[in-house]
Scaffold this active site. Structure first.
Site, PDB file in Angstrom:
ATOM      1  N   LYS B 241       0.848  -1.189   0.000  1.00 59.45           N
ATOM      2  CA  LYS B 241       0.000   0.000   0.000  1.00 59.45           C
ATOM      3  C   LYS B 241       0.885   1.241   0.000  1.00 59.45           C
ATOM      4  O   LYS B 241       1.819   1.333   0.792  1.00 59.45           O
ATOM      5  CB  LYS B 241      -0.884   0.007   1.250  1.00 59.45           C
ATOM      6  CG  LYS B 241      -1.807  -1.186   1.349  1.00 59.45           C
ATOM      7  CD  LYS B 241      -3.056  -0.993   0.524  1.00 59.45           C
ATOM      8  CE  LYS B 241      -4.007  -2.174   0.643  1.00 59.45           C
ATOM      9  NZ  LYS B 241      -5.191  -2.031  -0.211  1.00 59.45           N
ATOM     10  N   ASP B 269      -0.450  -0.112  -4.463  1.00 56.67           N
ATOM     11  CA  ASP B 269      -1.873   0.222  -4.346  1.00 56.67           C
ATOM     12  C   ASP B 269      -2.015   1.558  -3.618  1.00 56.67           C
ATOM     13  O   ASP B 269      -1.620   1.686  -2.472  1.00 56.67           O
ATOM     14  CB  ASP B 269      -2.574  -0.896  -3.555  1.00 56.67           C
ATOM     15  CG  ASP B 269      -4.077  -0.712  -3.486  1.00 56.67           C
ATOM     16  OD1 ASP B 269      -4.584   0.332  -3.951  1.00 56.67           O
ATOM     17  OD2 ASP B 269      -4.757  -1.618  -2.974  1.00 56.67           O
ATOM     18  N   GLU B 295      -2.233   0.439  -8.460  1.00 59.51           N
ATOM     19  CA  GLU B 295      -3.660   0.187  -8.323  1.00 59.51           C
ATOM     20  C   GLU B 295      -4.363   1.419  -7.759  1.00 59.51           C
ATOM     21  O   GLU B 295      -3.847   2.067  -6.855  1.00 59.51           O
ATOM     22  CB  GLU B 295      -3.832  -1.002  -7.364  1.00 59.51           C
ATOM     23  CG  GLU B 295      -5.249  -1.451  -7.145  1.00 59.51           C
ATOM     24  CD  GLU B 295      -5.288  -2.764  -6.342  1.00 59.51           C
ATOM     25  OE1 GLU B 295      -4.336  -3.553  -6.439  1.00 59.51           O
ATOM     26  OE2 GLU B 295      -6.269  -2.970  -5.622  1.00 59.51           O
ATOM     27  N   GLU B 324     -12.074  -2.003  -7.920  1.00 61.65           N
ATOM     28  CA  GLU B 324     -12.791  -2.430  -6.716  1.00 61.65           C
ATOM     29  C   GLU B 324     -13.854  -1.436  -6.299  1.00 61.65           C
ATOM     30  O   GLU B 324     -14.813  -1.796  -5.627  1.00 61.65           O
ATOM     31  CB  GLU B 324     -11.821  -2.703  -5.559  1.00 61.65           C
ATOM     32  CG  GLU B 324     -11.212  -1.468  -4.939  1.00 61.65           C
ATOM     33  CD  GLU B 324     -10.175  -1.799  -3.862  1.00 61.65           C
ATOM     34  OE1 GLU B 324      -9.130  -2.345  -4.231  1.00 61.65           O
ATOM     35  OE2 GLU B 324     -10.399  -1.518  -2.683  1.00 61.65           O
ATOM     36  N   ASP B 347     -14.996  -6.515  -8.392  1.00 56.65           N
ATOM     37  CA  ASP B 347     -15.268  -6.824  -6.986  1.00 56.65           C
ATOM     38  C   ASP B 347     -16.612  -7.532  -6.975  1.00 56.65           C
ATOM     39  O   ASP B 347     -17.620  -6.992  -7.418  1.00 56.65           O
ATOM     40  CB  ASP B 347     -15.330  -5.527  -6.175  1.00 56.65           C
ATOM     41  CG  ASP B 347     -15.705  -5.764  -4.721  1.00 56.65           C
ATOM     42  OD1 ASP B 347     -14.883  -5.476  -3.851  1.00 56.65           O
ATOM     43  OD2 ASP B 347     -16.831  -6.236  -4.459  1.00 56.65           O
ATOM     44  N   HIS B 374     -10.334  -7.970  -7.242  1.00 58.15           N
ATOM     45  CA  HIS B 374     -10.157  -7.488  -5.879  1.00 58.15           C
ATOM     46  C   HIS B 374     -10.798  -8.512  -4.953  1.00 58.15           C
ATOM     47  O   HIS B 374     -11.910  -8.971  -5.221  1.00 58.15           O
ATOM     48  CB  HIS B 374     -10.871  -6.147  -5.701  1.00 58.15           C
ATOM     49  CG  HIS B 374     -10.963  -5.703  -4.271  1.00 58.15           C
ATOM     50  ND1 HIS B 374     -12.159  -5.614  -3.595  1.00 58.15           N
ATOM     51  CD2 HIS B 374     -10.001  -5.337  -3.401  1.00 58.15           C
ATOM     52  CE1 HIS B 374     -11.921  -5.203  -2.364  1.00 58.15           C
ATOM     53  NE2 HIS B 374     -10.636  -5.025  -2.207  1.00 58.15           N
TER      54      HIS B 374
END
Lengths: 462, 462
Positions: B241, B269, B295, B324, B347, B374
């Site tokens: 992340k 991400d 992402e 997502e 998602d 996701h």
């Protein structure tokens, strides 16, 4: 000086059974009950002022928005109004970026409608307390996700330029008002006879109604001198709902065009009924009735689709209008970038209140696209008049190709209803965002316990 | 033969206090409590089968989704399951186009999550009763708003082509499973030490866990022969992340890249943290750590923004992944049209169940963009495994550049949890959509009355 700590938030589910008469019906929304999630904020200040805010809904689902308002309430309660508006951008982002709640949006659908209702109440309260200068207004805007198109400095320059000639435009508004057009006469649920009759009436009457006091939301610090009622030359706009059946559309459009004559402006509204290729084909067959625009030809999420339709219809002289279901500034940014619309229709209750509407007005100015707000539903006219008159006075400085939707019902439930004179919105004069409803109306229409609904629901059961 | 009339719909607010340990935290969602609106459908059929459906949420706001499920319930109750799935496209449209409720969406946010929860339950129930052929699957898809990119006939052709080699691909899945990657080791809320430790463990262990019975949602009529556990060559993917602080990101990315070596795949991400120019600038500074993709670099609504970022990062060898929080097929259609992503992340609980996910899988196939779902949140892995294995067997027929997210927590609350072997999802074997939770878990985690929350809320009060 901003006063008070928010000590109470109440929200109620208020519904008007408009579906009984087919009012507001279109190709996609066949039985709307015009409704609102109605928020009231109270503070502990001695001035006793309250903030009223609504978001518009179509009946069922209002209880879901009410639930979302309650889910957001902890962000507002026990806050000083001064702290909220002192960092209004930060507060906006707190509401829209709650680490848990943003998953069920973000900045779209139910939570964003709830955000709008709450923030509309904050603006109502704030506007009753004091005026705003350009820097203050900019400090309310969350520029996140739009800086590739509009930075804060660019926005400031636009507002600075908007100062030139502002006084004259204020005078013009106070004297003549902001041009309006009506959708009332061509709802899809109306019969041809009703349609004819309403069209005749609209042509004849010009919606003149007795003026009562009103005022601009102190957004633009308008001069409050009284105005005369000498009007603009009457140039009416009419809008017809299309999209359910092509032969019906041809017949209805011919009927209306014949009644209003070749010079008056006609718009068409498909309420998202079509796919992209279908929209192009259908509108090619309605081109003979010379519509100024086709509104919502397809999904409000389809930026590239609107761009393709715009490109295909330009040679026919038909523009594309959309926005009432565009859910945030990021969608509007792209519609502008992609040349996907020629008329931009903000909805005062779908975007995140004045804060987000301001950002869209400023982007539209940058792209020189006229803003022609959506304002059909209950309360929308009351709120949007502030935005559109502000747009003219301080941002766009132009009335060219601009007009604001107006629908003539349910205004009687508001304490400060819009004033229409000679097909124009007259500037509101009372402080605030015109969002307060009459308590009596709210009580009667509360769902499911108000008098009106108790009767209707009992009748349905029998 | 489909059996039964839906005679009961219940929905519960189930929350897991994951925020206590920082699990699932990222730049925008700092304190998620992984939660679900949990729907159970019962019929009057004698088979006693129930349909279980969830949609994933982050804690607060689950009650709003629950409220929306209740608002939609009248569309489902007292319907024959046969009538629902016999015109599943029509039923899908009925739910998503309710004349009053669509205003608070449409097809986005809270109402769409509620739609997903209900439809996921319908699919679970249906899948337990019978298998589906390509024509049946297509009859579930609402092609409205996507025919400019994918018609029903094109979709049929894709599925027909998917028949070629299907048997072999089924065998491959049963033997080796579908490649997975893990996000568990690099949540933003974890310290460097935790990060290091988890990374080491993931490298060492390969998440081997005892296999229990499971099965493909009868979507693709997989051969149910037992499979051996000879695995694919282990090629692990790791995701980190980023987006809160550049210096932190550089340090953490260096740490992870050093641990996993230059060959293993690393993804990044940003969870929508950046504006468009910022995304390009930031990622240019992380390019040295060779991410396969970035992402969610910006707003999930910003199709043109993702296109601009894709274009700018292509020379650096970095792809763009998103999905997502993309709220419906219209957004995915445009992301594909605009070349705005190189990896598409559906998602299972945000789109309108299998119905809408199918349309996206088919569009992705047409554009030859790999689908990498996701699947972090509670239940998402359980559901999405069906979609992604179906995608491989019947649509994409390829594993190139494809992998499915996996996060190793909360599976113990499901009656048919996913089976991971050698970093791969093994095909589920029990009939249904793997959506059923253990009643004991639901009871304990119901909000606010379950045992877990009673304790936590009482502790908060003190």
């Amino acid at each position: 000086m901003v006063r008070g700590r928010i000590c109470s938030l109440s929200v109620r589910d208020v519904r008007f059974p408009t579906s009984l008469g087919g009012h507001g019906s279109d190709a996609m929304h066949t039985d709307p009950d015009y409704s609102a999630a109605y928020v009231v904020l109270e503070t502990d200040a001695e001035d006793g002022l309250k903030g009223y805010g609504i978001t518009f809904t179509l009946g069922k689902g209002t209880e879901v928005v009410v639930c979302a308002v309650n889910a957001l309430a902890h962000h507002v309660l026990n806050k000083d109004l001064g702290d909220i508006v002192g960092d209004f951008r930060g507060f906006y982002r707190q509401l829209t970026s709650d680490g848990q709640l943003r998953w069920i949006g973000p900045e779209k659908g139910v939570v964003h409608l709830a955000t709008a209702a709450i923030l509309n109440a904050v603006w109502d309260l704030w506007a009753k307390q004091e005026g705003k200068d350009p820097r203050t207004l900019l400090s309310c805007i969350d520029f996140r996700y739009i800086t590739d198109v509009l930075t804060e400095e660019e926005a400031y320059e636009i507002l600075q330029k908007g100062q030139v000639g502002k006084k004259e435009r204020e005078g013009q508004m106070l004297m003549h008002g902001y041009p309006a057009y009506t959708t009332s006469c061509a709802w899809l649920g109306y019969s041809d006879d009703t349609l004819k009759q309403l069209c005749t009436e609209a042509l004849k009457a010009g919606w003149t109604r007795p003026a009562v006091g009103s005022s601009l939301l102190s957004l633009s610090c308008v001069n409050m001198d009284p105005w005369t009622s000498e009007g603009l030359p009457l140039d009416k706009w009419f809008k017809v709902k299309v999209g359910a059946d092509l032969q019906d559309d041809v017949r209805r459009c011919r009927l209306i065009r014949n009644m209003i004559g070749p010079e008056k402006t006609l718009m068409m509204d498909a309420n998202q009924r079509w796919d992209v290729p279908e929209a192009v084909k259908w509108m090619s067959q309605l081109a003979e009735f010379k519509p100024l625009w086709i509104e919502e030809p397809t999904s409000p999420d389809d930026i590239l689709g609107h761009a393709a339709i715009s490109k295909a219809l330009a040679p026919l002289g038909i523009g594309v209008a959309t926005g009432e279901q565009c859910h945030n500034r990021v969608i509007f940014k792209q519609l502008l970038q992609a040349k996907a619309l020629q008329f931009l229709q903000i909805d005062s209750c779908r975007l995140g209140s004045v804060n987000e509407n301001l950002s869209v007005l400023l982007m539209a100015k940058k792209f020189e696209i006229p803003v022609c707000p959506h304002a059909g539903g209950v309360g929308l006219c009351e709120l949007v008049q502030h935005l559109i008159i502000f747009d003219f006075i301080s941002v766009s400085a132009s009335l060219q190709n601009r007009m604001c939707e107006y629908v003539d019902h349910l205004h009687e439930h508001f304490r400060y209803p819009v004033i229409i004179k000679k097909a124009s919105y007259m500037p509101p004069k009372d402080a605030g965002y015109s969002t307060e409803m009459k308590e009596e109306s709210v009580k009667k229409h509360q769902y499911p316990d108000g008098e009106v609904w108790k009767k209707l629901l009992a009748a349905q059961e029998n």
